[in-house]
Scaffold this motif. Structure first.
Motif, short mmCIF file in Angstrom:
data_model
loop_
_atom_site.label_atom_id
_atom_site.label_comp_id
_atom_site.label_asym_id
_atom_site.label_seq_id
_atom_site.Cartn_x
_atom_site.Cartn_y
_atom_site.Cartn_z
N UNK C 58 0.72 -1.07 -0.09
CA UNK C 58 -0.27 0.03 0.13
C UNK C 58 0.25 1.33 -0.60
N UNK C 62 2.59 5.57 -4.17
CA UNK C 62 1.73 7.10 -3.62
C UNK C 62 2.44 8.39 -4.25
N UNK C 80 -5.32 17.32 0.68
CA UNK C 80 -5.83 15.81 -0.16
C UNK C 80 -5.54 15.06 1.43
N UNK C 82 -5.99 11.23 2.48
CA UNK C 82 -5.71 9.65 3.01
C UNK C 82 -6.94 8.95 3.60
N UNK C 83 -7.61 9.30 2.59
CA UNK C 83 -9.40 8.68 3.35
C UNK C 83 -9.36 6.80 2.90
N UNK C 84 -8.82 7.04 2.78
CA UNK C 84 -8.01 4.80 3.34
C UNK C 84 -7.78 3.99 2.66
N UNK C 85 -7.45 2.22 3.09
CA UNK C 85 -6.74 1.75 2.06
C UNK C 85 -7.33 0.03 1.81
N UNK C 86 -7.21 -0.18 0.58
CA UNK C 86 -8.07 -1.17 0.68
C UNK C 86 -6.74 -2.38 -0.27
N UNK C 109 -16.53 10.78 -6.45
CA UNK C 109 -17.85 10.80 -5.98
C UNK C 109 -17.33 11.75 -5.07
N UNK C 120 -13.70 11.66 -3.06
CA UNK C 120 -12.76 11.19 -3.67
C UNK C 120 -12.83 10.37 -5.25
N UNK C 141 -7.48 5.50 -1.50
CA UNK C 141 -9.19 6.49 -1.28
C UNK C 141 -8.30 7.57 -0.64
#
Lengths: 134, 208, 148
Positions: C58, C62, C80, C82-86, C109, C120, C141
């Motif tokens: 992850x 970047x 900006x 970091x809203x999350x990572x999968x 969205x 996002x 995200x």
């Protein structure tokens, strides 16, 4: 921890990861993320943050470490996290997990994950799909 | 009868809970819930059918929506086809007056959720822009609230004479049931739920 | 407010960048140590199953080039976040592996939250090893504050 030993609803042992500046500096170098937002409290404050912040992906690393501590040798197939609020470097944090589903055919468990900041506010939520040994 | 009126599943962008996992969690943990309402963000799910899960677990599973307005987020219970055409559920800037009026016209209930939360809560907007008419029910207990937010919701709801309900706002399985709503009468359908909310025959409960 | 439908139509689902990464042993060890992960699979090079920590992947990609297409519209100077990572691991990633990352935007969205109106942008990186086998998929995200 073997698959046969796990039950739906089990809590993973809580962990309290080290989010000191020393650890964050080690992390950002290994992760190609050496930005002052993560390593310089004053710079972070000048950006409107409450202080240097723990990188989101490092939080994800802490949650994975909690899973490995609970089940050494387990393989994390998927880990999905939502970062909800910042966590400040040099404070404290708590990682929690709970088993929410079991797939007996594939020895997979679904785990809910949360990370709380020093004020007890949830800063990360997520889920993991983990393969356990027989 | 106790229902969690505010939950999200994987159908929401930030939801990570599968509906069947909610069900088995409720039963395994012996939570005092008789069912829950799925309130997906900015949409109404008119396709999923949870009747098999309802039968398997003996739980009521209803569907509603969480929409976004210029006065914060609003839960809409009793969504029907007419209401889905009345405003754009996907927008983030709906006028709350339009949402409240449309819900009333279509026989639904629109109720602001987490009203004590900054920016997405009703009372933050009251402070900046003044109160509005048409609200009579708000979520006073929200399972995702930070310290002080539910207290503000409860106090302000009391001041404005609003009735209160509760919901967990769970996005992961293990948080369902943190807050809920207790009803005086049995609820068997979305129509029963709408009637009970309109009549005020319910009260908020918190289980955190 | 930006035209999200237009952004989605123009950018979602199109591969726009490739990058190469070589996985280094010390980096893998430092990463696991900083996360406090002592599982020998990730912390002991003598372990026969030694591999990169599952969340390590992850961190790759970047960069602006890997996340944003060259002609992507300027969305303003808002911060900006970091809203999350999968992270989905499809095969082990080991020191010495040469990975190729293929970037696309998976979704765009808008929503409102405690911080105001946010855009996002979901950046997807598909990673392949030197044998062109898929090893991981990462969704990042990114949250961008926008004017209401």
């Amino acid at each position: 921890m073997r698959f046969s030993e796990v039950e739906l609803g089990d809590d993973l042992p809580e962990t309290h990861p080290d989010i000191s500046m020393d650890k964050v500096r080690l992390f950002v170098k290994a992760a190609y993320m050496d930005f002052p937002r993560f390593t310089d409290h004053e710079f972070a404050k000048s950006e409107g943050l409450p202080g240097a912040i723990v990188p989101g992906v490092m939080s994800q690393g802490f949650l994975a470490a909690m899973i490995h501590q609970w089940a050494p040798g387990a393989k994390i197939r998927k880990l999905d996290t939502v970062f909800r609020t910042t966590m400040v470097v040099d404070t404290s944090a708590t990682c929690r997990g709970a088993v929410t589903d079991l797939d007996e055919d594939n020895r997979l468990v679904e785990v809910d994950l949360t990370m709380l900041n020093h004020e007890g506010v949830t800063s990360v939520i997520g889920t993991a799909t983990v393969e356990l040994a027989d | 009868m106790i229902l969690d009126l505010h939950t999200h599943s994987v159908r929401s962008d930030d939801g990570r809970a599968k509906v069947d996992n909610y069900c088995q969690w409720i039963r395994k943990k012996e939570l005092p819930l008789d069912g829950f309402v799925l309130t997906e963000h900015r949409q109404y799910d008119d396709t999923s059918d949870y009747r098999d899960l309802e039968d398997q677990y003996g739980l009521l599973i209803l569907k509603a929506s969480e929409v976004e307005t210029d006065y914060g987020h609003v839960l809409v219970f009793g969504v029907n086809e007419e209401l889905t055409h009345a405003f754009d559920f996907a927008r983030v800037d709906n006028h709350i007056g339009d949402v409240l009026a449309a819900a009333r016209r279509c026989g639904a209930v629109a109720a602001p959720c987490h009203p004590g939360r900054p920016n997405v809560g009703l009372f933050a907007h009251f402070e900046r822009k003044g109160p509005i008419d048409g609200v009579d029910l708000v979520e006073i207990y929200n399972g995702g609230s930070r310290p002080g937010e539910d207290e503000m919701s409860e106090a302000e709801a009391d001041r404005f004479g609003y009735r209160g309900f509760g919901g967990s706002d769970s996005h992961i399985v293990s948080r369902i049931g943190y807050a809920a709503t207790e009803f005086d009468d049995p609820i068997r359908s979305i129509d029963d739920l709408v009637s009970a909310l309109q009549a005020g025959r319910c009260r908020a409960r918190t289980f955190r | 407010m930006v035209d999200i439908d237009s952004l989605r139509r123009d950018w979602v689902g199109k591969e726009f960048h490739r990058a190469e990464y070589t996985i280094k042993e010390q980096q893998v060890l430092d990463y696991a140590a900083s996360c406090g992960d002592t599982d020998p699979r990730y912390s002991d090079p003598s372990n026969p199953d030694f591999e990169a920590h599952p969340t390590f992947i992850g961190c790759l990609g970047n960069t602006r080039d890997a996340m944003t297409p060259k002609d992507f519209p300027d969305l303003g100077r808002g911060r900006s976040i970091d809203g999350g990572k999968s992270v989905e691991i499809l095969a082990p990633i080991r020191p010495g592996d040469r990975l190729s990352a293929r970037s696309e935007i998976a979704d765009i969205y808008a929503k409102t939250g405690r911080s105001g109106t946010m855009l996002f942008i979901v950046h997807r990186l598909n990673f392949f090893n030197q044998n062109d086998e898929p090893v991981a998929t990462v969704d990042l995200r990114q949250i961008k504050a926008v004017e209401g």
